[in-house]
Design a protein around this motif. Structure first.
Motif, short mmCIF file in Angstrom:
data_model
loop_
_atom_site.label_atom_id
_atom_site.label_comp_id
_atom_site.label_asym_id
_atom_site.label_seq_id
_atom_site.Cartn_x
_atom_site.Cartn_y
_atom_site.Cartn_z
N TRP A 40 0.73 -1.20 0.07
CA TRP A 40 -0.15 0.01 0.03
C TRP A 40 0.65 1.31 0.00
CZ3 TRP A 40 0.75 3.33 3.91
CH2 TRP A 40 1.04 2.73 5.26
N ALA A 41 2.25 1.15 0.14
CA ALA A 41 2.81 2.23 0.18
C ALA A 41 3.14 2.96 -1.15
CB ALA A 41 4.39 1.93 0.99
N SER A 42 3.39 4.06 -1.16
CA SER A 42 3.82 4.88 -2.74
C SER A 42 5.18 4.69 -2.73
CB SER A 42 3.22 6.34 -2.54
OG SER A 42 4.00 7.04 -1.74
N VAL A 43 5.42 4.83 -3.91
CA VAL A 43 6.92 4.66 -4.24
C VAL A 43 7.73 5.78 -3.66
CG1 VAL A 43 8.70 4.83 -6.16
CG2 VAL A 43 6.71 3.77 -6.43
N THR A 44 7.21 6.95 -3.61
CA THR A 44 7.78 8.17 -2.64
C THR A 44 7.94 7.73 -1.12
OG1 THR A 44 6.85 9.71 -4.33
CG2 THR A 44 7.82 10.51 -2.40
N ASP A 45 6.89 6.97 -0.74
CA ASP A 45 6.92 6.66 0.70
C ASP A 45 8.06 5.65 0.86
OD1 ASP A 45 4.67 8.16 1.52
OD2 ASP A 45 3.45 6.49 1.20
N LEU A 46 8.18 4.59 -0.24
CA LEU A 46 9.21 3.70 -0.02
C LEU A 46 10.70 4.49 0.15
CD1 LEU A 46 7.79 0.99 -2.01
CD2 LEU A 46 8.36 0.70 0.36
N GLU A 47 10.77 5.14 -0.98
CA GLU A 47 12.13 5.91 -1.25
C GLU A 47 12.15 6.82 0.19
OE1 GLU A 47 12.64 7.04 -5.85
OE2 GLU A 47 11.56 8.50 -4.62
N ARG A 48 11.48 7.50 0.96
CA ARG A 48 11.73 8.32 1.94
C ARG A 48 12.10 7.30 3.13
NH1 ARG A 48 7.43 11.22 1.81
NH2 ARG A 48 6.30 10.09 3.47
N GLN A 49 11.33 5.94 3.21
CA GLN A 49 11.37 5.14 4.57
C GLN A 49 13.00 4.52 4.44
OE1 GLN A 49 9.85 4.84 6.89
NE2 GLN A 49 7.71 4.60 6.86
N LEU A 50 13.19 4.40 3.23
CA LEU A 50 14.45 3.52 2.76
C LEU A 50 15.74 4.63 3.04
CD1 LEU A 50 13.69 1.32 0.14
CD2 LEU A 50 13.95 0.55 2.29
N THR A 51 15.61 5.77 2.50
CA THR A 51 16.67 6.91 2.84
C THR A 51 16.84 7.02 4.32
OG1 THR A 51 16.12 7.93 0.70
CG2 THR A 51 17.44 9.19 2.46
N ARG A 52 15.69 7.14 5.17
CA ARG A 52 15.85 7.17 6.52
C ARG A 52 16.59 6.04 7.07
NH1 ARG A 52 10.08 7.94 9.57
NH2 ARG A 52 10.05 9.57 7.84
N LEU A 53 16.23 4.82 6.44
CA LEU A 53 16.63 3.63 7.12
C LEU A 53 18.35 3.44 6.95
CD1 LEU A 53 16.04 0.76 8.53
CD2 LEU A 53 15.67 0.12 6.12
N ALA A 54 18.64 3.99 5.62
CA ALA A 54 19.99 3.96 5.37
C ALA A 54 20.84 4.93 6.33
CB ALA A 54 20.12 4.33 3.93
N ARG A 55 20.18 5.78 6.62
CA ARG A 55 20.92 6.90 7.52
C ARG A 55 21.04 6.28 9.10
NH1 ARG A 55 17.39 11.06 7.33
NH2 ARG A 55 18.33 11.64 5.09
N LEU A 56 19.76 5.69 9.48
CA LEU A 56 20.08 5.11 10.56
C LEU A 56 21.02 3.95 10.95
CD1 LEU A 56 16.13 5.36 11.66
CD2 LEU A 56 17.87 6.40 12.67
N LEU A 57 20.83 3.30 9.64
CA LEU A 57 21.68 2.05 9.60
C LEU A 57 23.26 2.32 9.69
CD1 LEU A 57 21.97 -1.16 9.70
CD2 LEU A 57 22.02 -0.94 6.93
N PHE A 58 23.54 3.35 9.17
CA PHE A 58 24.94 4.02 8.96
C PHE A 58 25.30 4.37 10.44
CE2 PHE A 58 27.82 7.37 9.10
CZ PHE A 58 29.21 6.88 8.49
N VAL A 59 24.38 4.92 11.22
CA VAL A 59 24.64 5.58 12.57
C VAL A 59 24.96 4.15 13.58
CG1 VAL A 59 23.70 6.66 14.70
CG2 VAL A 59 23.24 7.49 12.37
#
Lengths: 166, 322
Positions: A40-59
């Motif tokens: 149900w998520a939009s592609v934009t939602d997925l991009e935003r979530q995964l970008t945030r996830l990448a930042r958090l995973l790096f931390v």
């Protein structure tokens, strides 16, 4: 004896709990989504979530890295020390400009990083039509793993160039 | 890691250095002990011939070959446990020399009186009926100075015992320090290729192992004399605690295989320097003490009695001959 670095594992999830990721063996990334979210998520939602996830995973990865480093050297490390030499300054400056990109499924999933703190995820607009959730998560995981491998390779090359054997 | 595995660690460090250098500089990968040339991502073909691959690996192995001998000077160090026997022997000697209750001047430990030896200090009254020149000479030369001499001998024994103890601590710490260096070199080779700065510190605890004590006073004849001494930092009396050197924490950093190996050499040289300096403290103290004892022999040893080997000496009195 295996080093703590070799056994490093870090996990992160987005604050809303919809995306999870684990990094192990230094470069191996596995990503998963909350069941049903992908549909149900939009592609934009997925991009935003995964970008945030990448930042958090790096931390999370850096936190785990300093814990591993502290164990390996039996010395407390909590952060990167400030540059103390012109070479250190040159390295940190050049590292902040390193651009790497990992991709999967012919570029349908692309994750890019500039330096160590700027991340972006780009997905083809029709990605949800072309892949089911499991395939998508696998593609993101492969792109992220490639990104980390390329980033470490770029760092190694940069260190060789800046420090020249020191 | 442990000191006994130092040779094995040297081999591990060598293998890590060769493997990582080949990967960094030539993109040659090692898998299960075999080396593989980089392949062209398009064609999948090796980007160097077998001959070039072999030569590159050989050159790299030769480049880092000296790692095998890096730890050679530390492979066989004195066993700290081997000092326990001599330390115990000298401690027994110290106890035997207690013509009264003495205190170890370096460690501050009490040593109880040796009752049998104490009897010598009251020999004067036991042979009260003996008089004459020999009796007076015996009293003045042997009985009265006896306690002072045994105390001085006790002090010399203490200096010897504490030097052995300092030596034991020195080698105990030297073993720990070289093991720490090997351990951290391995870690540095693991970590240098990560994103951050690869720095580490090594605390050379061997620096504080031996405490130099400039002057341990002894009972002198005409002038005050003192002996140089050393002690183990672990067992020295609190009086001398201020003389314990604070071990430095040396900082090292390296961002390449060659850099890490260069810092390993530097760390080992730093340790060698400090071990030599600690040993020199012991040598200096022993040289000083033996020189002072030799120069003031009568403060430590009774003179040879005139009576000895001289039967019929007219100066020798007999009991009840007056």
């Amino acid at each position: 004896m295996t080093s703590a670095l070799a056994e490093l594992t870090a996990t992160a999830s987005t604050p809303d709990g919809r995306a999870f990721a684990t990094i192990s063996e230094r470069t191996h990334v596995r990503m998963s989504l909350e069941p049903g979210y992908y549909e149900w998520a939009s592609v934009t939602d997925l991009e935003r979530q995964l970008t945030r996830l990448a930042r958090l995973l790096f931390v999370a990865r850096m936190r785990a890295y300093y814990e591993a480093r502290s164990r390996d050297f039996e010395q407390l490390f909590t952060r990167e020390p400030a540059p103390t030499t012109p070479l250190d300054e040159a390295y940190v400056r050049a590292r902040s400009e390193v651009v790497v990109e990992g991709e999967a499924v012919g570029g349908a999933v692309r994750i890019s990083a500039v330096g160590m703190d700027s991340w972006a995820v780009h997905l083809d607009r029709d990605v949800q039509q072309r892949m089911d959730e499991a395939t998508f998560c696998d593609a993101v995981s492969r792109a992220a793993t490639q990104l980390v491998e390329l980033q470490l390779a770029a760092v190694r090359a940069l260190k060789r160039q800046v420090y020249a054997g020191q | 890691m442990s000191f006994e595995e130092l040779g094995f660690h040297a081999q591990e460090i060598y293998e890590m250095a060769v493997e990582k250098y080949l990967r960094d500089e030539h993109m040659i990968d090692e898998r299960d002990g075999l080396y593989y040339a980089p392949t062209d991502p398009m064609s999948g073909q090796p980007m160097m011939t077998e001959e070039v691959l072999r030569k590159t690996v050989w050159d790299t192995e030769m480049k880092f070959n000296e790692i095998h001998s890096l730890f050679n000077d530390f492979l066989v160090l004195p066993d700290p446990g081997a000092f326990d026997g001599p330390i115990q022997s000298v401690t027994t000697c110290m106890d035997a020399l207690c013509s009264k209750a003495f205190t170890d001047p370096i460690q501050g430990d009490p040593h109880p009186i040796n009752v049998e030896l104490k009897a010598m200090t009251v020999a004067g009254s036991t042979i009260d009926e003996w008089d004459g020149l020999a009796a007076k000479a015996f009293m003045n030369n042997f009985v009265i100075p006896f306690e002072g001499r045994t105390e001085n001998q006790f002090t010399v024994a203490s200096i010897l015992m504490n030097a052995l103890n300092a030596n034991k601590e020195l080698w105990k710490r030297a073993r720990a320090n070289i093991d720490d260096i090997a351990h951290k070199v391995k870690s540095a080779l693991d970590h240098y290729d990560d994103c951050g700065k690869n720095e580490w510190e090594i605390g050379l605890s061997v620096v504080g192992a031996v405490v130099a004590i400039a002057a341990v006073p002894v009972t002198g004849g005409a002038s005050a004399i003192a002996l140089g001494a050393v002690a183990s930092a672990v067992d020295v009396a609190s009086t001398f605690a201020g003389q314990i050197e604070v071990p430095p924490k040396n900082d090292y950093s390296a961002e390449s295989v060659e850099g890490v190996i260069a810092k390993a050499k530097q760390g080992i040289e730093d340790l060698k320097t400090e071990v030599a300096r600690a040993e020199q403290k012991i040598v200096d103290a022993m040289t000083n003490s033996s020189g002072v004892v030799a120069g003031h022999a009568t403060d430590f040893l009774a003179p040879r009695p005139t009576l000895a080997g001289a039967p019929g000496n007219p100066d020798v009195g007999q009991p009840d001959d007056d």
